[in-house]
Scaffold this motif. Structure first.
Motif, mmCIF file in Angstrom:
data_model
loop_
_atom_site.group_PDB
_atom_site.id
_atom_site.type_symbol
_atom_site.label_atom_id
_atom_site.label_comp_id
_atom_site.label_asym_id
_atom_site.label_seq_id
_atom_site.Cartn_x
_atom_site.Cartn_y
_atom_site.Cartn_z
ATOM 1 N N ALA A 25 3.322 -10.855 -1.281
ATOM 2 C CA ALA A 25 2.348 -9.797 -1.563
ATOM 3 C C ALA A 25 0.926 -10.316 -1.404
ATOM 4 C CB ALA A 25 2.556 -9.245 -2.976
ATOM 5 N N HIS A 33 -1.462 -3.450 -2.966
ATOM 6 C CA HIS A 33 -0.072 -3.905 -2.812
ATOM 7 C C HIS A 33 0.228 -5.055 -3.783
ATOM 8 C CE1 HIS A 33 3.745 -4.678 -0.914
ATOM 9 N NE2 HIS A 33 3.392 -5.924 -0.656
ATOM 10 N N GLU A 67 -0.072 0.880 -7.285
ATOM 11 C CA GLU A 67 -0.902 0.913 -6.074
ATOM 12 C C GLU A 67 -2.229 1.626 -6.329
ATOM 13 O OE1 GLU A 67 1.053 0.756 -1.950
ATOM 14 O OE2 GLU A 67 2.298 2.130 -3.133
#
Length: 94
Positions: A25, A33, A67
């Motif tokens: 990530a 994200h 998010e």
């Protein structure tokens, strides 16, 4: 045929799984994200327990670690600490 929504939290069984997941990530450089993936890891560890360890309300964690969220550095480091993890800074590859 029966289908269900994919939930990555169901597949994070070991510390290596979690570290690999978060490392991937971070490699994207996408802040939203990264926050979302940290939220997935927190859910896999038990969001209620993470909330207790961090002193941040569970609903606030769900929001910050999504998010759409934007966790503060204090929240980020508290969650990582609650998960037994820490950040490390290193030089980018050229």
């Amino acid at each position: 045929m029966t289908t269900r929504v994919f939930d990555a939290a169901e597949y994070l069984h070991s510390e290596d799984d979690v570290i690999g997941f978060l490392d991937a990530a971070v490699e994207t450089g996408d802040v939203a994200h990264i926050a979302d993936c940290l939220g997935i890891v927190a859910r896999s560890a038990g969001m209620t327990e993470i909330a207790k360890r961090t002193g941040v309300k569970r609903q606030a964690l769900y929001h910050a670690l999504s998010e759409a969220g934007n966790p503060t550095l204090a929240t980020l480091t508290a969650v990582l600490d609650a998960l037994g993890l820490r950040m490390r800074i290193e030089r980018k590859a050229a």
